[in-house]
Design an enzyme around this catalytic site. Structure first.
Site, PDB file in Angstrom:
ATOM      1  NE  ARG A 102       1.630  -8.752   5.008  1.00 13.69           N
ATOM      2  CZ  ARG A 102       1.095  -7.663   4.368  1.00 13.69           C
ATOM      3  NH1 ARG A 102      -0.179  -7.775   3.908  1.00 13.69           N
ATOM      4  NH2 ARG A 102       1.642  -6.669   4.493  1.00 13.69           N
ATOM      5  N   GLY A 147     -16.755   6.904  -6.761  1.00 12.91           N
ATOM      6  CA  GLY A 147     -15.951   8.023  -6.333  1.00 12.91           C
ATOM      7  C   GLY A 147     -15.789   8.469  -4.870  1.00 12.91           C
ATOM      8  CB  ALA A 200      -0.984   0.027   1.218  1.00 17.62           C
ATOM      9  CD  GLU A 201       1.974   1.039   3.962  1.00 19.47           C
ATOM     10  OE1 GLU A 201       2.610  -0.041   3.048  1.00 19.47           O
ATOM     11  OE2 GLU A 201       1.297   0.710   4.771  1.00 19.47           O
ATOM     12  CG  ASP A 232      -2.826   1.347  -1.544  1.00 17.66           C
ATOM     13  OD1 ASP A 232      -3.479   1.908  -0.335  1.00 17.66           O
ATOM     14  OD2 ASP A 232      -2.971   0.310  -1.583  1.00 17.66           O
ATOM     15  CE  LYS A 271      -9.128   5.132   0.591  1.00 16.14           C
ATOM     16  NZ  LYS A 271      -7.849   4.133   0.461  1.00 16.14           N
ATOM     17  NE  ARG A 321      -4.940  -4.769   2.658  1.00 20.76           N
ATOM     18  CZ  ARG A 321      -5.824  -3.635   2.293  1.00 20.76           C
ATOM     19  NH1 ARG A 321      -6.923  -3.146   2.940  1.00 20.76           N
ATOM     20  NH2 ARG A 321      -5.421  -2.656   1.305  1.00 20.76           N
TER      21      ARG A 321
END
Ligand code: CKP
Ligand code: MG
Length: 312
Positions: A106, A230, A35-36, A257, A225, A170
């Site tokens: 992960r 939109g 994401a970042e 993102d 978001k 998440r």
């Protein structure tokens, strides 16, 4: 000096071709995602400087992630490589264009090793930072990652940098928790929240009312978001709305993102909120129309053309 500093985990990702279930797929497409780092790439492509801080394994996938970010011009000076934890990995089972099943590998990955020391080293190196972007994913990765996020918030405050926070819940990580968000909210300037994540941060379900209500908890700008519908925003007692762009969907992951990258990129150019929202929806649409989380993000020179396409 950097426009954007962001911290988090970037993983290698292997995806099936769209429409091919994983158990039947012969080929997988290898890329990277996080994401970042998507925000860092997007902001960079929009003409700013951006640094990403994270921990990668001293392995081939870590080299791949690092190479890709460096090739995009993202400042990777504060990436740390560790020999005893693998770079995180993700499998995407692309059943249809808009339905993807994601499996994370992960849990004990290098990304979980990020800590407050990494953040301190990065902050110490810059004589100026305009914006610090953080997400709820990082708070949910490990206790040291959570500490890194909280330290980044503190240092951003001390250094007068804007704090941008995207809830990015998440389910597979069971986080961020409402408590995590409540801790960060009072120190956040710009809050991004998906309409399907509103329940984590407020009891309001209607996006505009929720955005207005969340202004009372710290942020000066709240952006909700709404995916293909939109987005809306609240700031200084004003409310703003933007429609989604018409786009043939190729791959929906990364849209949130990319939206943030467009919004922060426009903000760093000094544009007002309606323009920020327009850049944001354009960047999200570019990602949705392209395979991968960040590959389709527009460069500054392409942006006007992409906005025009939607008007025709
Ligand atoms: O909300 P988005 O679809 O934009 O988020 C996708 C990203 O960081 C993706 O890059 C993935 O690696 C992740 O979110 C994650 O950790 O889930
Ligand atoms: Mg998101």
């Amino acid at each position: 000096m950097t426009t954007l500093l962001t911290i988090g985990e970037t993983l290698a990702v292997a995806s099936t071709p769209v429409g091919t279930p994983l158990r039947n797929a012969a080929d997988l497409h290898l890329s990277t995602a996080g994401a970042e780092s998507t925000v860092a790439i997007g902001v960079r492509r929009l003409g700013h400087t951006a640094a990403w801080v994270g921990v990668l394994g001293a392995d081939e996938l870590g080299a791949r992630v690092h190479r890709e970010l460096a090739a995009e011009g993202v400042d990777t000076r504060f990436v740390r490589f560790v020999p005893d934890a693998p770079t995180g990995f993700m499998l995407r089972d692309h059943r249809t264009r808009d339905y993807v099943s994601v499996s994370y590998y992960r849990e004990h990955g290098s990304g979980t090793r990020l800590g407050a020391d990494d953040v301190e080293a990065a902050f110490a190196a810059f004589d100026g930072i305009d914006m610090v972007h953080l997400t709820g994913i990082t708070t949910a990765l490990s206790p040291s990652c959570r500490a890194a996020v909280l330290r980044a918030v503190e240092l951003a405050r001390e250094r007068g940098a804007l704090v941008s926070f995207d809830v990015n819940y998440r389910r597979a990580l069971s986080g961020p928790t409402p408590e995590d968000v409540r801790e960060i909210l009072p120190h956040t300037d710009v809050l991004f929240v998906g309409h399907d994540e509103l329940h984590i941060v407020t009891e309001e379900v209607e996006p505009l009312s929720a955005a207005r209500e969340l202004l009372r908890h710290g942020p000066t700008e709240v952006v909700v978001k709404r995916g293909k519908d939109g987005a809306c925003a609240a700031a200084d007692g004003d409310l703003f709305e933007v429609a989604g762009m018409n786009v043939a969907v190729m791959d929906v992951i990364g849209a949130g993102d990319s939206f943030v990258a467009g919004y922060l990129g426009a903000r760093a150019h000094g544009l007002p909120i309606p323009e920020r929202l327009r850049w944001a929806t354009t960047c999200a649409a570019c990602t949705v129309g392209t395979r991968g989380d960040w590959e389709g993000l527009p460069h500054l020179s392409e942006l006007d053309g992409r906005m025009e396409t939607d008007k025709t």
